[in-house]
Design a protein around this motif. Structure first.
Motif, PDB file in Angstrom:
ATOM      1  N   THR A 166      35.246  41.378  46.886  1.00  0.00           N
ATOM      2  CA  THR A 166      35.190  40.018  46.341  1.00  0.00           C
ATOM      3  C   THR A 166      34.835  40.083  44.859  1.00  0.00           C
ATOM      4  N   LEU A 167      35.618  39.405  44.041  1.00  0.00           N
ATOM      5  CA  LEU A 167      35.368  39.367  42.597  1.00  0.00           C
ATOM      6  C   LEU A 167      35.340  37.920  42.133  1.00  0.00           C
ATOM      7  N   LYS A 168      34.393  37.589  41.250  1.00  0.00           N
ATOM      8  CA  LYS A 168      34.310  36.229  40.697  1.00  0.00           C
ATOM      9  C   LYS A 168      34.546  36.254  39.193  1.00  0.00           C
TER      10      LYS A 168
ATOM     11  N   LEU B 230      42.420  39.130  34.749  1.00  0.00           N
ATOM     12  CA  LEU B 230      43.420  40.043  35.290  1.00  0.00           C
ATOM     13  C   LEU B 230      44.300  40.640  34.199  1.00  0.00           C
ATOM     14  N   ALA B 231      44.480  41.947  34.265  1.00  0.00           N
ATOM     15  CA  ALA B 231      45.496  42.610  33.443  1.00  0.00           C
ATOM     16  C   ALA B 231      46.710  42.849  34.345  1.00  0.00           C
ATOM     17  N   ILE B 232      47.847  42.235  34.001  1.00  0.00           N
ATOM     18  CA  ILE B 232      49.059  42.330  34.839  1.00  0.00           C
ATOM     19  C   ILE B 232      50.005  43.321  34.168  1.00  0.00           C
TER      20      ILE B 232
ATOM     21  N   ASN C 171      38.640  42.783  34.271  1.00  0.00           N
ATOM     22  CA  ASN C 171      37.848  43.352  35.367  1.00  0.00           C
ATOM     23  C   ASN C 171      38.659  43.466  36.668  1.00  0.00           C
ATOM     24  N   LEU C 172      40.008  43.340  36.544  1.00  0.00           N
ATOM     25  CA  LEU C 172      40.897  43.609  37.671  1.00  0.00           C
ATOM     26  C   LEU C 172      42.286  43.932  37.109  1.00  0.00           C
ATOM     27  N   VAL C 173      42.908  44.970  37.680  1.00  0.00           N
ATOM     28  CA  VAL C 173      44.240  45.376  37.232  1.00  0.00           C
ATOM     29  C   VAL C 173      45.234  45.148  38.367  1.00  0.00           C
ATOM     30  N   ILE C 174      46.306  44.424  38.070  1.00  0.00           N
ATOM     31  CA  ILE C 174      47.426  44.264  39.016  1.00  0.00           C
ATOM     32  C   ILE C 174      48.572  45.101  38.452  1.00  0.00           C
ATOM     33  N   CYS C 175      48.984  46.112  39.184  1.00  0.00           N
ATOM     34  CA  CYS C 175      49.984  47.046  38.667  1.00  0.00           C
ATOM     35  C   CYS C 175      51.243  47.027  39.541  1.00  0.00           C
ATOM     36  N   GLN C 176      52.406  46.954  38.899  1.00  0.00           N
ATOM     37  CA  GLN C 176      53.666  46.922  39.657  1.00  0.00           C
ATOM     38  C   GLN C 176      53.972  48.283  40.275  1.00  0.00           C
ATOM     39  N   TRP C 177      53.496  49.354  39.626  1.00  0.00           N
ATOM     40  CA  TRP C 177      53.789  50.706  40.103  1.00  0.00           C
ATOM     41  C   TRP C 177      52.548  51.337  40.723  1.00  0.00           C
ATOM     42  N   GLY C 178      52.744  52.483  41.350  1.00  0.00           N
ATOM     43  CA  GLY C 178      51.622  53.200  41.945  1.00  0.00           C
ATOM     44  C   GLY C 178      50.964  54.121  40.931  1.00  0.00           C
TER      45      GLY C 178
ATOM     46  N   GLU D 279      34.500  51.513  37.231  1.00  0.00           N
ATOM     47  CA  GLU D 279      34.257  50.176  37.805  1.00  0.00           C
ATOM     48  C   GLU D 279      35.332  49.172  37.374  1.00  0.00           C
ATOM     49  N   LEU D 280      36.586  49.606  37.523  1.00  0.00           N
ATOM     50  CA  LEU D 280      37.724  48.733  37.226  1.00  0.00           C
ATOM     51  C   LEU D 280      38.588  48.622  38.484  1.00  0.00           C
ATOM     52  N   PRO D 281      38.386  47.588  39.325  1.00  0.00           N
ATOM     53  CA  PRO D 281      39.182  47.441  40.553  1.00  0.00           C
ATOM     54  C   PRO D 281      40.668  47.297  40.212  1.00  0.00           C
ATOM     55  N   ALA D 282      41.506  47.806  41.098  1.00  0.00           N
ATOM     56  CA  ALA D 282      42.956  47.777  40.837  1.00  0.00           C
ATOM     57  C   ALA D 282      43.732  47.537  42.128  1.00  0.00           C
ATOM     58  N   VAL D 283      44.913  46.947  41.954  1.00  0.00           N
ATOM     59  CA  VAL D 283      45.844  46.730  43.065  1.00  0.00           C
ATOM     60  C   VAL D 283      47.173  47.327  42.633  1.00  0.00           C
ATOM     61  N   ARG D 284      47.772  48.163  43.473  1.00  0.00           N
ATOM     62  CA  ARG D 284      49.016  48.830  43.079  1.00  0.00           C
ATOM     63  C   ARG D 284      50.177  48.423  43.977  1.00  0.00           C
ATOM     64  N   TRP D 285      51.392  48.751  43.504  1.00  0.00           N
ATOM     65  CA  TRP D 285      52.642  48.461  44.216  1.00  0.00           C
ATOM     66  C   TRP D 285      52.812  46.975  44.511  1.00  0.00           C
ATOM     67  N   VAL D 286      52.523  46.119  43.557  1.00  0.00           N
ATOM     68  CA  VAL D 286      52.754  44.669  43.715  1.00  0.00           C
ATOM     69  C   VAL D 286      54.183  44.379  43.253  1.00  0.00           C
ATOM     70  N   GLY D 287      54.980  43.737  44.138  1.00  0.00           N
ATOM     71  CA  GLY D 287      56.407  43.512  43.867  1.00  0.00           C
ATOM     72  C   GLY D 287      56.674  42.583  42.691  1.00  0.00           C
TER      73      GLY D 287
END
Length: 542
Positions: free
Chosen positions: A240-242, A246-248, A296-303, A316-324
């Motif tokens: 959970t992040l408040k 976002l860095a897209i 403080n959150l990275v959304i990345c299109q690639w892995g 301490e930089l949460p990330a999400v990968r493989w977002v279409g």
């Protein structure tokens, strides 16, 4: 010689190809060709006729791969049918046009077109020319549309309860009717969240419909934000992040590869260590560039590989990968961020903003999804559908699509007519009355035929509800004529009243007009085709 045909020569030595199965085809011309078209179109219409209305039956469609789809959505049934006949395919396209333009009434438009063609066949047998029939149908359609304008009621879009009643009418014949009101409310709230009242338009790109197997239909929710079918790239990252920035990114967390066709040979431990150190420095440089902007959150299109993932956790930089691609665009719209293709171009003003980002967990399946809420652009919404299996989730998506389209149409044009066949019976009476005025001309026959065809919709509704069709429709038609009440229709749900206004069975005026116009245009097109090289199977429908 080939599998498709053989090569031959005529008496002058000129070559020509004899197509295989040519003897199984026949050329039809004139009235015979038109009747062949009508036969094929009627076959398609009869298939979907039993799916009309709240008591309509579902169809089970099995694809060549063995995938099973159970639905009573007219557009979906026709889309998945294996149709060979060229004219039968026109009916499939007709249903698709209604679905694209209006979103609802896909079964009704095909049933009406089939009924008009059936009436046209009888007029052809009487010796009336196809063009005279088509012209008469056009005039009758104009008369019916004028009558719809007369009987339409204005509908205040600002009243949420009114919109919910319309959405409930749309969902009444769907598989989701056990959560009737809940789905209607979700559809209304989703559309009104993204609607632009000044322009009278709705941007459907801002409404995302996501489905997940497991759970019940009642667990379906509307999220004021975006749901992504992903989770954090590392299990130890916070769930959970408040106050999220976002860095897209569309660039991967990877060291740049040498832009050359030559191989890079590592021949010693020292060279390997140098390369590994270079990669580690590049990883750190990338992460520091992102951190420096305040993200403080990275959304990345690639892995990215485990080394980068571990470094992101350490920093301490949460990330999400493989977002279409479509999802990343929706996230950018919702959060007000910019999609960045290079780390060097990332700046603070390109970051997206969201109040809350959290992971959703699903019961025993342990499936996880990411929810981005309280976005900068609050207009982006996501409908998250739950269902026991894939078929229910898919059918719920189709049902909600219809409801969303109907509410959108009300935002564009707030006038409504009443369902249950009430508007069709009213139009049938108006067209028959007009036919009596042109007794001296040939057009009276197409007018009466058009009037009879309009009654096919209420007849099908009564038949599918288990009522005596002719008796029921005759009784309602008689009452409409006597009482001058265009709200009387077929009581499919056995509520005890024929007044559709009291039953809250409401349809959009735009949708009903479109049905009549599209069906009439298609019939005109079919009546004008008098020459076809047809397959041996005249219906060509499986």
């Amino acid at each position: 010689m080939s599998a498709m045909g053989m090569l031959a020569c005529d008496e002058f030595g000129r070559r020509f190809i004899i197509i295989k199965d040519q003897d199984k085809k026949r050329r039809l011309q004139g009235i015979d060709a038109i009747k062949s078209h009508i036969l094929a179109a009627k076959a398609v219409s009869d298939i979907v006729r039993t799916s009309l209305g709240p008591k309509g039956l579902d169809k089970m469609m099995v694809s060549a791969d063995g995938d099973v789809c159970i639905t009573n959505d007219g557009a979906t049934i026709l889309q998945k049918m294996d149709v060979d006949h060229q004219v039968a395919r026109l009916l499939v396209q007709l249903s698709q046009s209604q679905d694209d333009e209006i979103g609802d009434g896909t079964t009704g438009v095909v049933v009406l077109a089939g009924a008009l063609l059936e009436q046209a066949e009888q007029l052809l047998d009487k010796g009336i020319h196809p063009i005279r029939i088509a012209d008469g149908f056009d005039m009758a359609a104009k008369c019916a549309i004028e009558n719809l304008d007369r009987i339409a009621d204005s509908f205040p879009v600002s009243d949420r309860e009114n919109l919910i009643r319309v959405a409930m009418t749309t969902l009444g014949s769907k598989i989701v009717n056990k959560c009737h009101r809940q789905f209607a409310e979700i559809a209304v709230d989703a559309v009104m969240a993204v609607a632009d009242p000044e322009r009278k338009d709705v941007n459907f790109e801002l409404i995302k419909v996501e489905g997940k197997q497991g759970g019940k239909l009642e667990d379906t929710v509307l999220v004021k934000g975006v749901i992504v079918d992903k989770d954090m790239s590392h299990p130890q990252m916070p769930k959970t992040l408040k106050d999220v920035k976002l860095a897209i990114l569309t660039c991967p967390f990877e060291p740049p590869k040498p832009k050359t066709k030559h191989k890079l040979d590592v021949t010693s431990v020292e060279e390997y260590e140098t390369l590994r150190k270079y990669e580690a420095e590049k990883f750190e440089e990338m992460v520091d560039q992102v951190k420096a902007t305040g993200a403080n959150l990275v959304i990345c299109q690639w892995g990215f590989d485990d080394e980068a993932n571990h470094l992101l956790l350490q920093k301490e930089l949460p990330a999400v990968r493989w977002v279409g691609g479509p999802e990343i665009e929706l996230i950018a719209i919702a959060t007000g961020g910019r999609i960045v293709p290079r780390f060097s171009e990332l700046t603070t003003d390109k970051l997206g903003a969201a109040g809350l980002v959290r992971e959703l967990n699903f019961g025993t399946t342990k499936d996880r999804m990411l929810v981005i809420e309280e976005c900068k652009n609050s207009k982006a919404v996501t409908i998250f559908i739950r269902g026991g299996n894939k078929m229910i989730v898919d059918e719920a998506k189709r049902s909600l699509h219809d409801a969303l389209c109907v509410i959108r149409n009300l935002v564009r044009d707030s006038r409504v007519v009443y369902g249950g066949g009430a508007s069709e019976i009213s139009c049938a009476l108006a067209v028959a009355e007009e036919a009596d005025r042109c007794l001296g001309s040939l057009e009276q026959y197409p007018f009466r035929a058009f009037s009879d065809a309009l009654e096919t919709i209420p007849l099908a509704l009564a038949e599918n509800s288990g009522l005596a069709p002719i008796e029921t429709v005759t009784a309602v038609k008689s009452r409409q004529a006597k009482e001058k009440n265009p709200h009387l229709g077929i009581d499919c749900n056995f509520t005890g009243t024929f007044d559709m206004k009291k039953q809250n069975v409401i349809e959009t005026l735009a949708g009903k007009k479109q049905q009549i116009m599209l069906a009439t245009q298609l019939v005109r097109m079919i009546l004008k085709i008098d020459d076809i090289h047809s397959p041996a199977n005249p219906m060509g429908v499986e």
